[in-house]
Scaffold this active site. Structure first.
Site, PDB file in Angstrom:
ATOM      1  N   ASN A 153     -10.379  -2.743  -6.798  1.00 10.34           N
ATOM      2  CA  ASN A 153      -9.517  -1.783  -7.503  1.00 10.34           C
ATOM      3  C   ASN A 153     -10.022  -1.415  -8.907  1.00 10.34           C
ATOM      4  O   ASN A 153      -9.600  -0.399  -9.472  1.00 10.34           O
ATOM      5  CB  ASN A 153      -8.076  -2.304  -7.607  1.00 10.34           C
ATOM      6  CG  ASN A 153      -7.310  -2.225  -6.294  1.00 10.34           C
ATOM      7  OD1 ASN A 153      -6.346  -2.952  -6.068  1.00 10.34           O
ATOM      8  ND2 ASN A 153      -7.739  -1.335  -5.398  1.00 10.34           N
ATOM      9  N   ASP A 204       0.829  -1.203   0.000  1.00 11.75           N
ATOM     10  CA  ASP A 204       0.000   0.000   0.000  1.00 11.75           C
ATOM     11  C   ASP A 204       0.867   1.258   0.000  1.00 11.75           C
ATOM     12  O   ASP A 204       1.961   1.271   0.573  1.00 11.75           O
ATOM     13  CB  ASP A 204      -0.897  -0.033   1.260  1.00 11.75           C
ATOM     14  CG  ASP A 204      -2.051   0.943   1.161  1.00 11.75           C
ATOM     15  OD1 ASP A 204      -2.283   1.503   0.070  1.00 11.75           O
ATOM     16  OD2 ASP A 204      -2.720   1.161   2.188  1.00 11.75           O
TER      17      ASP A 204
HETATM   18  C1  FPP Z   1      -1.944   0.145  -3.398  1.00 12.40           C
HETATM   19  O1  FPP Z   1      -1.440   1.461  -3.296  1.00 12.40           O
HETATM   20  C2  FPP Z   1      -1.291  -0.537  -4.530  1.00 12.40           C
HETATM   21  C3  FPP Z   1      -1.961  -1.065  -5.581  1.00 12.40           C
HETATM   22  C4  FPP Z   1      -3.422  -1.026  -5.732  1.00 12.40           C
HETATM   23  C5  FPP Z   1      -1.211  -1.686  -6.707  1.00 12.40           C
HETATM   24  C6  FPP Z   1      -0.020  -2.505  -6.290  1.00 12.40           C
HETATM   25  C7  FPP Z   1       0.695  -2.938  -7.487  1.00 12.40           C
HETATM   26  C8  FPP Z   1       2.040  -2.974  -7.622  1.00 12.40           C
HETATM   27  C9  FPP Z   1       2.991  -2.629  -6.562  1.00 12.40           C
HETATM   28  C10 FPP Z   1       2.605  -3.474  -8.905  1.00 12.40           C
HETATM   29  C11 FPP Z   1       2.892  -4.935  -8.773  1.00 12.40           C
HETATM   30  C12 FPP Z   1       3.249  -5.508 -10.034  1.00 12.40           C
HETATM   31  C13 FPP Z   1       3.153  -6.819 -10.329  1.00 12.40           C
HETATM   32  C14 FPP Z   1       3.551  -7.271 -11.655  1.00 12.40           C
HETATM   33  C15 FPP Z   1       2.663  -7.823  -9.374  1.00 12.40           C
HETATM   34  P1  FPP Z   1      -2.454   2.687  -3.484  1.00 12.40           P
HETATM   35  O2  FPP Z   1      -2.502   3.039  -4.920  1.00 12.40           O
HETATM   36  O3  FPP Z   1      -3.770   2.307  -2.880  1.00 12.40           O
HETATM   37  O4  FPP Z   1      -1.741   3.795  -2.668  1.00 12.40           O
HETATM   38  P2  FPP Z   1      -2.451   4.972  -1.858  1.00 12.40           P
HETATM   39  O5  FPP Z   1      -3.183   4.312  -0.712  1.00 12.40           O
HETATM   40  O6  FPP Z   1      -1.315   5.822  -1.405  1.00 12.40           O
HETATM   41  O7  FPP Z   1      -3.383   5.659  -2.801  1.00 12.40           O
END
Ligand code: FPP
Length: 237
Positions: A72, A24
């Site tokens: 998501n 996250d």
């Molecule tokens: C949450 O952070 C993260 C995600 C929804 C996406 C996670 C994906 C990756 C790290 C890429 C992984 C790649 C592969 C190929 C497995 P957020 O966007 O909710 O962060 P925020 O809470 O700060 O908005």
């Protein structure tokens, strides 16, 4: 004479068969730098690879990451498309490394909602790595409740009239993976967000304020050390 010995050794991971990460904070990481949220995911993908490799280096043989939840899809189209593009590039790229490290990749979740090329890549990766010894579970279009409903529906389709815990466990997306010993969540949120609901009944949690793109090997060491100090009695005494 050195007064303090520099700590270079890896932590004891003998009690961790399975570690899981809720990755996250990518969006916040990018926003704080004046960059679009998608940039945070790009850096987050690099960190994903680095952390998985480190877990394998320190002898943790099963890793699960939460890459994309069933919720998501509700994000702005631009962000969802950027994530799909990242999966396209990264899954192909990561697979060579995983094969070298004898890692079997299993995708947790319903693949049917992904664009066809990504779905085919996922199926190919699962097929090609099926005989590898170690395990990387990538939760994509995953939700813990959805996983339990899916397991129960499979049992109904098999004609079961009465079920036990083992029936559900063996029909989860995680298949034969051990239950997670330790679940690490970044970005300061103290919640489980529908991740490994069934499997986490006796997991230890480690929460850190660090945002996922800032997570490094020393943070994993710290999480493992904290885990090693916890007393687990699984409901006993
Ligand atoms: C949450 O952070 C993260 C995600 C929804 C996406 C996670 C994906 C990756 C790290 C890429 C992984 C790649 C592969 C190929 C497995 P957020 O966007 O909710 O962060 P925020 O809470 O700060 O908005």
């Amino acid at each position: 004479m050195k007064l303090f010995k520099k700590k270079t050794s890896a932590p004891d991971t003998s009690k961790i068969k399975h570690i899981a990460f809720i990755m996250d904070g990518n969006g916040r990481w990018a926003t704080r730098r004046g960059m679009p949220r998608e940039y945070g995911h790009t850096v987050g993908a690099k960190v994903f690879r680095r952390i998985v490799e480190y877990c394998s280096d320190i002898g943790i043989n099963c890793v699960t990451v939460y890459a994309f939840s069933t919720e998501n899809w509700k994000r702005p189209e631009k962000e969802v498309s950027a994530l799909m593009e990242l999966f396209r590039v990264y899954l192909k790229d990561a697979v060579a490394t995983m094969m070298k490290r004898d890692i079997r990749i299993v995708f947790l979740g319903d693949k049917s909602l992904f664009p066809e090329d990504i779905r085919e890549t996922m199926l190919g990766i699962e097929r090609d790595s099926i005989n590898n010894k170690n395990r990387l579970n990538i939760a994509m279009n995953y939700g813990g409740r959805d996983e339990i409903v899916h397991a129960v529906n499979e049992l109904i389709a098999e004609g079961k009239k009465e079920i036990c815990e083992e029936d559900i466990t063996s029909h989860l997306y995680t298949l034969d993976a051990p239950m997670p010993d330790l679940i690490v969540r970044t970005a300061g949120e103290i919640r489980t967000s529908n991740f490994l609901m069934w499997q986490s009944a006796y997991s230890e949690y480690y929460f850190t304020d660090k945002l996922w793109p800032d997570l490094n090997e020393r943070d994993v060491d710290e999480a493992v050390c904290v885990f090693n100090r916890r007393k687990r009695n699984f409901g006993g005494v």
